[in-house]
Scaffold this motif. Structure first.
Motif, mmCIF file in Angstrom:
data_model
loop_
_atom_site.group_PDB
_atom_site.id
_atom_site.type_symbol
_atom_site.label_atom_id
_atom_site.label_comp_id
_atom_site.label_asym_id
_atom_site.label_seq_id
_atom_site.Cartn_x
_atom_site.Cartn_y
_atom_site.Cartn_z
ATOM 1 N N MET A 45 0.818 -1.194 0.006
ATOM 2 C CA MET A 45 -0.172 0.002 -0.229
ATOM 3 C C MET A 45 0.787 1.161 0.092
ATOM 4 O O MET A 45 0.691 2.234 -1.052
ATOM 5 N N LEU A 46 2.034 1.377 0.724
ATOM 6 C CA LEU A 46 2.759 2.499 0.922
ATOM 7 C C LEU A 46 3.413 2.597 -0.401
ATOM 8 O O LEU A 46 3.688 3.948 -0.754
ATOM 9 N N THR A 47 4.081 1.501 -1.047
ATOM 10 C CA THR A 47 4.689 1.835 -2.373
ATOM 11 C C THR A 47 3.873 2.261 -3.358
ATOM 12 O O THR A 47 4.242 2.964 -4.261
ATOM 13 N N ALA A 48 2.309 1.702 -3.406
ATOM 14 C CA ALA A 48 1.643 2.137 -4.486
ATOM 15 C C ALA A 48 1.242 3.758 -4.256
ATOM 16 O O ALA A 48 0.970 4.439 -5.313
ATOM 17 N N ILE A 49 1.122 4.072 -2.960
ATOM 18 C CA ILE A 49 0.692 5.346 -2.519
ATOM 19 C C ILE A 49 1.841 6.212 -3.075
ATOM 20 O O ILE A 49 1.500 7.418 -3.762
ATOM 21 N N ASP A 50 2.981 6.049 -2.880
ATOM 22 C CA ASP A 50 4.245 6.832 -3.308
ATOM 23 C C ASP A 50 4.417 6.875 -4.930
ATOM 24 O O ASP A 50 4.842 7.900 -5.222
ATOM 25 N N SER A 81 -1.306 20.392 -1.572
ATOM 26 C CA SER A 81 -2.737 19.296 -1.320
ATOM 27 C C SER A 81 -2.630 17.997 -1.670
ATOM 28 O O SER A 81 -2.982 16.903 -0.847
ATOM 29 N N LEU A 82 -1.647 17.697 -2.663
ATOM 30 C CA LEU A 82 -1.243 16.348 -2.974
ATOM 31 C C LEU A 82 -0.565 15.702 -1.853
ATOM 32 O O LEU A 82 -0.621 14.538 -1.459
ATOM 33 N N GLU A 83 0.444 16.376 -1.305
ATOM 34 C CA GLU A 83 1.163 15.758 -0.131
ATOM 35 C C GLU A 83 0.425 15.456 0.939
ATOM 36 O O GLU A 83 0.464 14.705 1.706
ATOM 37 N N GLU A 84 -0.659 16.334 1.375
ATOM 38 C CA GLU A 84 -1.468 16.119 2.376
ATOM 39 C C GLU A 84 -2.458 15.125 2.339
ATOM 40 O O GLU A 84 -2.671 14.192 3.250
ATOM 41 N N VAL A 85 -2.934 14.787 1.293
ATOM 42 C CA VAL A 85 -3.770 13.532 0.845
ATOM 43 C C VAL A 85 -2.873 12.483 1.034
ATOM 44 O O VAL A 85 -3.340 11.645 1.591
ATOM 45 N N ALA A 86 -1.777 12.451 0.220
ATOM 46 C CA ALA A 86 -0.680 11.380 0.322
ATOM 47 C C ALA A 86 -0.669 10.709 1.903
ATOM 48 O O ALA A 86 -0.363 9.956 2.295
ATOM 49 N N GLY A 87 -0.552 11.863 2.621
ATOM 50 C CA GLY A 87 -0.106 11.851 4.232
ATOM 51 C C GLY A 87 -0.915 10.894 4.806
ATOM 52 O O GLY A 87 -0.848 9.958 5.495
ATOM 53 N N TYR A 88 -2.563 11.238 4.582
ATOM 54 C CA TYR A 88 -3.519 10.714 5.103
ATOM 55 C C TYR A 88 -3.453 9.145 4.461
ATOM 56 O O TYR A 88 -3.889 8.239 5.353
ATOM 57 N N LEU A 89 -3.215 8.999 3.256
ATOM 58 C CA LEU A 89 -3.393 7.715 2.848
ATOM 59 C C LEU A 89 -2.387 6.545 3.413
ATOM 60 O O LEU A 89 -2.439 5.543 3.718
ATOM 61 N N ARG A 90 -1.227 7.374 3.372
ATOM 62 C CA ARG A 90 0.034 6.648 4.407
ATOM 63 C C ARG A 90 -0.201 6.215 5.739
ATOM 64 O O ARG A 90 -0.035 5.107 6.052
ATOM 65 N N ILE A 91 -0.886 6.948 6.400
ATOM 66 C CA ILE A 91 -1.511 6.578 7.708
ATOM 67 C C ILE A 91 -2.339 5.707 7.684
ATOM 68 O O ILE A 91 -2.490 4.448 8.668
ATOM 69 N N GLY A 92 -3.432 5.674 6.726
ATOM 70 C CA GLY A 92 -4.445 4.546 6.698
ATOM 71 C C GLY A 92 -3.754 3.396 6.235
ATOM 72 O O GLY A 92 -3.898 2.287 6.626
#
Length: 414
Positions: free
Chosen positions: A38-43, A279-290
């Motif tokens: 998941m973290l690889t896909a998000i990044d 904004s993209l970095e903020e969204v990606a941060g939430y996705l990483r937490i999830g």
């Protein structure tokens, strides 16, 4: 029985109980796969989007009049000093100087509430008219669907030509009509349409280019009869790494043009154009937490399963533990043996989990959009640290239990 012998014994135990090791390692591998995948896909997806949006401000910065966003502010009980707006000639001079470093575009907002007419048809009085040069559309990442961009001659002489958004075309033309080379009227002048923009939509609730008309900035400057237009320069840096340096260079250029004295504050503003990236970095941060949370919960379940298996292993090897203690093994060495065995199983599962996670994450990212192969070294290190922690956490109680066994009672165990 030293540490090296403990490690060898742990590896022999893992090899002897191969099926149990495979099943336990699979549990760990699934948890690590979900985490790393998941973290690889998000990044990877984030990197693709950043590359696609690089023209929307990731490498850009604005040079504009001071106090552009509002009136004069009050600081420390004193009203902040006001400065004259950047003039058209100053903006052009800056663009000429900065072109030695990178691309730059000069533009100004003429009005945001204009009524466009064509014969008996007209739009609502909500069309935004902006004066731009030939580099504006490219730097802002706006594409033309039909027709062409402004030519250098049209920009230089300020011809009555325009590029329009799709909403303007829909309001003034029928479906079968071709808007190119047709004339529209606003501000009492006739303008020839030379291009129609692609459908843009609205990002973040901001003004959309679909309901906009772009005219040459030289032409727009003639409409500035009261000298009240604010001219803005958007400059493009070669890369995000050199953005700060290029902003410093731009500040020096504009201070020279504006004749700001040494020691005085800038009479203009230089700001980053990174709202999309932030904004993209903020969204990606939430996705990483999830993603991290889901993977961590899976690993907690895996650690419980591993602890249960290690407890069973201690029970099965009670007689073996008694023999080791009778031969002089200390409780510390017994604990080390079972902890090393648990950590070894976790690391073996972690290795397979990382490999699967990287593969699955990149496959998911590339299925959404073409991109490169991303190896998340940070998450790999985090995963192995988690594996060691899980091994210690799930192996400590069984190891402690094994170290406390009475050697005589252990030798009697059948």
């Amino acid at each position: 029985m030293n540490l090296i012998e403990n490690i060898k014994e742990a590896l022999r135990s893992v090899k002897t109980n191969l099926l149990r090791t495979v099943l336990t390692g699979t549990i760990i591998a699934i948890g690590i796969t979900s985490l790393v995948g998941m973290l690889t896909a998000i990044d990877a997806i984030k990197a693709q989007i950043e590359d696609s949006f690089s023209g929307l401000g990731a490498n850009n910065f604005d040079v504009r009049s001071r106090g552009f966003s509002g009136g004069r502010s009050v600081q420390g009980g004193r009203i902040e000093k006001s400065y004259p707006n950047i003039k058209y000639k100053e903006a052009l001079e800056f663009k000429t100087d900065y072109l030695k470093t990178g691309n730059a575009t000069v533009f100004t907002s003429v009005s945001g509430a204009v009524e466009i007419k064509r014969g008996s048809k007209k739009t609502n009085p909500n069309v935004r008219v902006t004066g731009v040069d030939d580099l504006y559309l490219n730097i802002k990442g706006i594409k033309i669907e039909e027709g062409r961009n402004f030519s250098a001659t049209e920009i230089q002489y300020g011809n009555n030509v325009c590029v329009v958004g799709v909403d303007v075309v829909k309001s003034l033309f029928d479906n079968e009509e071709n808007p190119l080379n047709q004339q529209v009227s606003f501000f009492g002048n006739r303008y020839t349409i030379i291009g129609v923009l692609e459908t843009q939509g609205s990002v973040g609730g901001g003004p959309s280019a679909d309901r906009a008309i772009f005219i040459p900035v030289e032409n727009a400057s003639r409409l500035d009869r009261r000298g009240s237009f604010r001219y803005t320069i958007t400059a493009s840096s070669s890369s995000p790494v050199s953005l700060e340096y290029d902003m410093g260079q731009a500040t020096g250029m504009m201070r020279k043009i504006r004749q700001d004295r040494v020691g005085e504050e800038d009479s203009f503003e230089v700001t980053k154009s990174q709202t999309v990236g932030e904004s993209l970095e903020e969204v990606a941060g939430y996705l990483r937490i999830g993603g991290f949370t889901i993977g961590f919960v899976t690993l907690v379940g895996a650690s419980i399963g591993l602890m249960n298996i290690m407890l069973v292993s201690v029970t099965e090897r009670t007689r073996e533990i008694g023999i080791r203690k009778a031969l002089g093994a200390t409780p510390l060495r017994i604990r080390q043996q079972f902890l090393i065995e648990a950590i070894t199983i976790c690391i073996i599962g972690g290795i397979f989990g990382v490999i699967l996670g990287i593969g699955i994450g990149n496959i998911v990212a590339n299925s959404i959009g073409p991109g490169g192969f991303l190896i998340p070294w940070v998450w790999i290190m985090v995963s192995f640290m988690i594996c060691i922690f899980v091994g210690l956490a799930s192996g400590y109680i069984p190891a402690f239990k094994a170290s406390k066994l009475d050697p005589i009672e252990s030798l009697r165990y059948e």
